[in-house]
Design a protein around this motif. Structure first.
Motif, short mmCIF file in Angstrom:
data_model
loop_
_atom_site.label_atom_id
_atom_site.label_comp_id
_atom_site.label_asym_id
_atom_site.label_seq_id
_atom_site.Cartn_x
_atom_site.Cartn_y
_atom_site.Cartn_z
N ALA A 1 5.37 12.73 5.04
CA ALA A 1 5.21 11.30 5.31
C ALA A 1 4.99 11.01 6.80
O ALA A 1 4.09 10.24 7.14
CB ALA A 1 6.41 10.53 4.76
N PRO A 2 5.79 11.59 7.72
CA PRO A 2 5.54 11.31 9.14
C PRO A 2 4.14 11.73 9.59
O PRO A 2 3.50 11.04 10.40
CB PRO A 2 6.62 12.12 9.86
CG PRO A 2 7.73 12.24 8.86
CD PRO A 2 7.02 12.37 7.54
N TYR A 3 3.67 12.85 9.07
CA TYR A 3 2.32 13.30 9.43
C TYR A 3 1.27 12.27 9.00
O TYR A 3 0.39 11.90 9.77
CB TYR A 3 2.03 14.64 8.76
CG TYR A 3 0.66 15.20 9.10
CD1 TYR A 3 0.48 16.09 10.14
CD2 TYR A 3 -0.48 14.81 8.37
CE1 TYR A 3 -0.77 16.60 10.46
CE2 TYR A 3 -1.74 15.29 8.68
CZ TYR A 3 -1.88 16.19 9.72
OH TYR A 3 -3.13 16.68 10.04
N GLN A 4 1.39 11.79 7.74
CA GLN A 4 0.41 10.83 7.25
C GLN A 4 0.50 9.50 7.98
O GLN A 4 -0.51 8.86 8.28
CB GLN A 4 0.59 10.61 5.74
CG GLN A 4 -0.50 9.78 5.09
CD GLN A 4 -1.88 10.41 5.24
OE1 GLN A 4 -2.01 11.64 5.34
NE2 GLN A 4 -2.91 9.59 5.28
N PHE B 1 4.99 5.46 2.87
CA PHE B 1 4.53 6.84 2.96
C PHE B 1 5.55 7.72 2.23
O PHE B 1 6.57 8.10 2.80
CB PHE B 1 4.40 7.28 4.41
CG PHE B 1 3.50 6.41 5.24
CD1 PHE B 1 2.13 6.64 5.31
CD2 PHE B 1 4.03 5.34 5.97
CE1 PHE B 1 1.31 5.83 6.08
CE2 PHE B 1 3.21 4.53 6.74
CZ PHE B 1 1.85 4.77 6.80
N PRO B 2 5.32 8.07 0.96
CA PRO B 2 6.29 8.88 0.23
C PRO B 2 6.18 10.37 0.60
O PRO B 2 5.13 10.83 1.07
CB PRO B 2 5.92 8.65 -1.23
CG PRO B 2 4.54 8.12 -1.23
CD PRO B 2 4.19 7.64 0.14
N ASN B 3 7.25 11.11 0.38
CA ASN B 3 7.26 12.55 0.56
C ASN B 3 7.16 13.24 -0.79
O ASN B 3 7.96 12.97 -1.70
CB ASN B 3 8.55 13.01 1.25
CG ASN B 3 8.49 12.86 2.76
OD1 ASN B 3 7.57 13.37 3.40
ND2 ASN B 3 9.44 12.14 3.33
N GLY B 4 6.20 14.12 -0.94
CA GLY B 4 6.12 14.92 -2.16
C GLY B 4 7.14 16.05 -2.11
O GLY B 4 7.48 16.55 -1.04
N SER C 1 -3.34 5.00 -2.14
CA SER C 1 -4.29 5.78 -1.37
C SER C 1 -3.64 7.12 -1.04
O SER C 1 -2.43 7.29 -1.19
CB SER C 1 -4.67 5.03 -0.09
OG SER C 1 -5.51 5.81 0.73
N GLY C 2 -4.42 8.07 -0.59
CA GLY C 2 -3.86 9.35 -0.23
C GLY C 2 -4.91 10.27 0.34
O GLY C 2 -6.11 10.11 0.08
N ILE D 1 0.86 -1.18 0.00
CA ILE D 1 0.00 0.00 0.00
C ILE D 1 0.89 1.23 0.00
O ILE D 1 1.79 1.36 0.85
CB ILE D 1 -0.95 0.02 1.22
CG1 ILE D 1 -2.04 -1.04 1.05
CG2 ILE D 1 -1.58 1.40 1.38
CD1 ILE D 1 -3.04 -1.07 2.18
N ILE D 2 0.64 2.13 -0.94
CA ILE D 2 1.35 3.41 -1.00
C ILE D 2 0.34 4.49 -0.61
O ILE D 2 -0.69 4.65 -1.27
CB ILE D 2 1.89 3.68 -2.41
CG1 ILE D 2 2.85 2.56 -2.84
CG2 ILE D 2 2.61 5.04 -2.47
CD1 ILE D 2 3.30 2.65 -4.29
N GLN D 3 0.65 5.21 0.49
CA GLN D 3 -0.30 6.24 0.94
C GLN D 3 0.37 7.59 1.02
O GLN D 3 1.39 7.77 1.68
CB GLN D 3 -0.94 5.89 2.28
CG GLN D 3 -2.17 6.79 2.49
CD GLN D 3 -2.94 6.49 3.74
OE1 GLN D 3 -2.39 6.59 4.83
NE2 GLN D 3 -4.21 6.15 3.59
N MET D 4 -0.26 8.57 0.33
CA MET D 4 0.35 9.88 0.15
C MET D 4 -0.31 10.95 1.02
O MET D 4 -1.52 10.94 1.20
CB MET D 4 0.27 10.27 -1.33
CG MET D 4 1.09 9.35 -2.22
SD MET D 4 0.68 9.50 -3.98
CE MET D 4 -0.89 8.65 -4.05
N HIS D 5 0.52 11.84 1.53
CA HIS D 5 0.06 12.92 2.43
C HIS D 5 -0.64 14.03 1.65
O HIS D 5 -0.62 14.08 0.41
CB HIS D 5 1.24 13.49 3.19
CG HIS D 5 2.32 14.06 2.29
ND1 HIS D 5 2.19 15.27 1.65
CD2 HIS D 5 3.54 13.57 1.92
CE1 HIS D 5 3.28 15.52 0.94
NE2 HIS D 5 4.11 14.49 1.07
N GLY D 6 -1.25 14.95 2.40
CA GLY D 6 -1.88 16.12 1.80
C GLY D 6 -0.88 17.24 1.56
O GLY D 6 0.29 17.17 1.96
N MET D 7 -1.36 18.29 0.90
CA MET D 7 -0.52 19.45 0.62
C MET D 7 -0.06 20.09 1.92
O MET D 7 -0.83 20.21 2.89
CB MET D 7 -1.29 20.45 -0.24
CG MET D 7 -0.44 21.60 -0.74
SD MET D 7 -1.37 22.65 -1.89
CE MET D 7 -0.10 23.83 -2.33
#
Length: 499
Positions: free
Chosen positions: A63-66, A85-88, A125-126, A53-59
Motif C-alpha cells: 500500500a505505501p508503494y502504491q 490503498f489496501p494491502n494484499g 483501480s489497481g 476510490i480503492i486502488q490496489m498495488h502490484g505483486m
C-alpha cells in the motif's frame, strides 16, 4: 444480464484556493477471521456522500508503494473523495477466488461507517496484479462498483452482473504484462458489452499536447450507455505513469473518467455521447471544425513545435519553431478511401498571421507515406481568408486508409484552416486540347505512354503503346469505339478513330 442506471458527469477544476487537506492513516479490519490492513486517505472535514476510490498495488508491492506512486492526495482534496490503498496478503491478490472480494466488500462498508461514503460511487483501480484484481472485482461484484480503472494488468469477462465502464491504461513496451495481449483481452469486454465497433481515436492525447506519448481510444454505444477506454502510452514500460511533461498523469485521467459514473446517477447529469468517426470514408469528416478537432491529428517531428485546436468553428495552428521539412508540422486526417482511377477535388479556406507557404499532400498513412499526387501542392497563404482548391486522380491501387496532410513546418506564426473538403469529381478538361483539331493519324512506333482524351478535352486515362499497329486494339479494349485524342509526354497530339 446487465443493468445500469443514469450515467453522469461532473467537472473537476484544480483551482488555486485553500483546501482542507488530510493525511493517510493505517487501518485494520477483520475479514473472514483475519486482520487485513490498508492505508486510508480522507481529506480533512470530508463531507458525507462523497465517492470512494480503492486502488490496489502490484505483486510484491504494498500500500505505501502504491500511495507514493499514484499521488492521489491533491486530487482527492480538490474533488473531495476518499482513497483506500489496501494491502494484499503476501503482497499479492486472490484474482480467482473470494478472499479479496470479501476484503473489498469490507472496505466499502468500513468507509461507509467511518466517512459516510456514497455507495453508488465506489471505483476500483489497481496496478499490474492490482489491475487484474480490478477486473476480478468487475466480474464478481459489479453491482457494487460504478467503474474500474486498471493499469498495466488485464482480465477476461466472466459473467459480470452489469455493464462496466472501464478505463484501461497500459504502456506499449511493458515487459511484464504484454501490451498487445492485454488489449485483446480488453476488446473482449468491448464485444461482451456490445460497444460500437467504430472507436474514436485521439492521438496524441491530449490533443492540445502535440509531443505527448499518450493516445486514447474510446468505444462508446455500449450496453446501458457505458464506455470502454484504452489509454496507451508509447514507450512506457511496466510502471505507473505520472510524467505529464511527456504523457499524462494517470491518476488525474482515472478520476476524470470514473467521476462520470454512478450506480444510480445521483447528483450527476448525463455525459454527452462520444462522436464516432467512421473509417473507410470517401469524404473528410468534420472539415468545418464545428465543435471540436475530432478526426484531425496534429503531429510534430524533429525540432518543430506547434499547438493547435478547434475554436469558433475553425482550426488554429500556432507554430513556435519550424523544422527542416514542411511535414515536420502536420495536421492530418486519415481513414480516407481513395479509389483507383477516380478523380478528386480538395478545397479549403486558409488565412495566416503573416504571408507564408502551405504544402498540401494526399498520401499513404503508413510507411513509406507515398504521395498520391504528381507533385505536392503549394499555396501562398495571406492575411485575408481565401479559398484554395486542386484536383487529382488516384492512379495507385485503392487505399482505404489514405490521408490528407496540411504540412506547415516552413514558417512560424498562426495558420487558420476551415471548410476542408475532399470529394469525388469529374476528370478536368484540358484547356490545351479543347477546341484543338489535330489531324487524324497514327502514333509513333516507339514504346510510349499516351494520355487519352475525348474530343471535348476530358481526360479518360492513359494507354501504353509499343507499336502503331496495336493502337486501335488497345484503345478499343480500354475505351470502346469512338474518336480519341492522344497526347504523348512531349506534347505531340493526334486523333485516332476506333471502329
Amino acid at each position: 444480464m446487465f443493468g445500469f442506471k443514469n450515467l453522469g458527469k461532473v467537472v473537476l477544476a484544480f483551482a488555486s484556493v485553500a483546501l482542507l487537506t488530510g493525511h493517510a492513516v493505517a487501518d485494520n479490519i477483520t475479514v473472514d477471521g483475519k486482520s487485513r490492513s490498508m492505508l486510508v486517505y480522507a481529506p480533512s472535514g470530508i463531507e458525507k456522500n462523497r465517492p470512494l476510490i480503492i486502488q490496489m498495488h502490484g505483486m510484491n508491492q504494498d500500500a505505501p508503494y502504491q500511495k507514493n506512486a499514484a499521488k492521489w492526495e491533491s486530487i482527492a482534496d480538490t474533488a473531495r473523495f476518499v482513497v483506500v490503498f489496501p494491502n494484499g496478503e503476501n503482497k499479492a491478490w486472490d484474482i480467482g477466488g473470494n478472499k479479496d472480494i470479501n476484503f473489498i466488500k469490507a472496505i466499502i462498508n468500513e468507509m461507509f461507517n467511518k466517512y459516510g461514503i456514497d455507495k453508488n460511487r465506489v471505483y476500483v483501480s489497481g496496478f499490474s496484479m492490482g489491475g487484474m484484481m480490478s477486473y476480478h472485482v468487475a466480474n464478481k461484484m459489479g453491482d457494487q462498483i460504478a467503474a474500474i480503472a486498471p493499469v498495466s494488468g488485464g482480465g477476461g469477462v466472466n459473467s459480470p452482473k452489469r455493464a462496466m465502464p472501464i478505463m484501461h491504461t497500459h504502456g506499449t513496451t511493458d515487459d511484464v504484462v504484454n501490451y498487445n495481449s492485454t488489449v485483446n483481452t480488453l476488446k473482449g469486454w468491448v464485444n461482451a458489452q456490445k460497444c460500437s465497433s467504430n472507436s474514436q481515436k485521439i492521438k496524441p492525447y491530449p490533443s492540445t499536447k502535440p509531443g505527448s506519448a499518450a493516445s486514447l481510444e474510446i468505444w462508446s454505444g455500449c450496453t446501458d450507455g457505458v464506455e470502454v477506454r484504452l489509454l496507451t502510452i508509447d514507450g512506457k514500460g511496466h510502471w505507473y505513469s505520472m510524467d505529464e511533461a511527456v504523457s499524462v498523469n494517470t491518476s488525474v485521467e482515472i478520476w476524470n473518467f470514473v467521476k462520470n459514473y454512478s450506480l444510480d446517477g445521483s447528483s450527476i447529469t448525463p455525459p454527452a455521447p462520444a462522436i464516432v468517426v467512421p473509417t473507410n470514408r470517401e469524404e473528410v469528416f468534420n472539415g468545418g471544425f464545428d465543435s471540436s478537432a475530432v478526426a484531425w491529428d496534429l503531429q510534430t517531428h524533429g525540432d518543430a513545435q506547434a499547438t493547435g485546436d478547434a475554436k469558433d468553428g475553425k482550426y488554429k495552428l500556432d507554430i513556435s519553431a519550424i523544422g527542416t521539412q514542411n511535414y515536420q508540422v502536420q495536421l492530418i486526417q486519415h481513414d480516407l478511401r481513395l479509389v483507383k482511377d477516380q478523380w478528386y477535388e480538395v478545397s479549403f479556406d486558409a488565412v495566416a498571421s503573416a504571408a507564408r507557404t502551405l504544402e498540401v499532400n494526399v498520401e499513404q498513412h503508413t510507411d513509406p507515406w507515398a504521395s498520391y499526387l504528381k507533385e505536392k501542392q503549394n499555396f501562398e497563404i495571406g492575411t485575408d481568408t481565401k479559398n484554395f482548391k486542386f484536383k487529382f486522380q488516384m492512379t495507385a491501387a485503392t487505399d482505404t486508409n489514405s490521408r490528407l496532410s496540411f504540412n506547415a513546418g516552413a514558417a512560424t506564426g498562426s495558420l487558420t484552416l476551415d471548410n476542408v473538403v475532399l470529394k469525388k469529381t469529374d476528370a478536368p478538361t484540358d484547356p490545351e486540347l479543347t477546341g484543338i483539331a489535330p489531324k487524324m493519324g497514327s502514333v509513333v512506333t516507339a514504346t510510349a505512354e499516351y494520355a487519352v482524351y475525348s474530343l471535348s478535352g476530358k481526360r479518360l486515362g492513359t494507354v501504353k503503346i509499343r507499336h502503331a499497329t496495336e493502337t486501335e486494339t488497345l484503345l478499343k479494349a480500354k475505351f470502346g469505339k469512338g474518336v480519341y485524342m492522344l497526347r504523348s509526354e512531349n506534347g505531340k497530339k493526334t486523333l485516332f478513330h476506333v471502329k
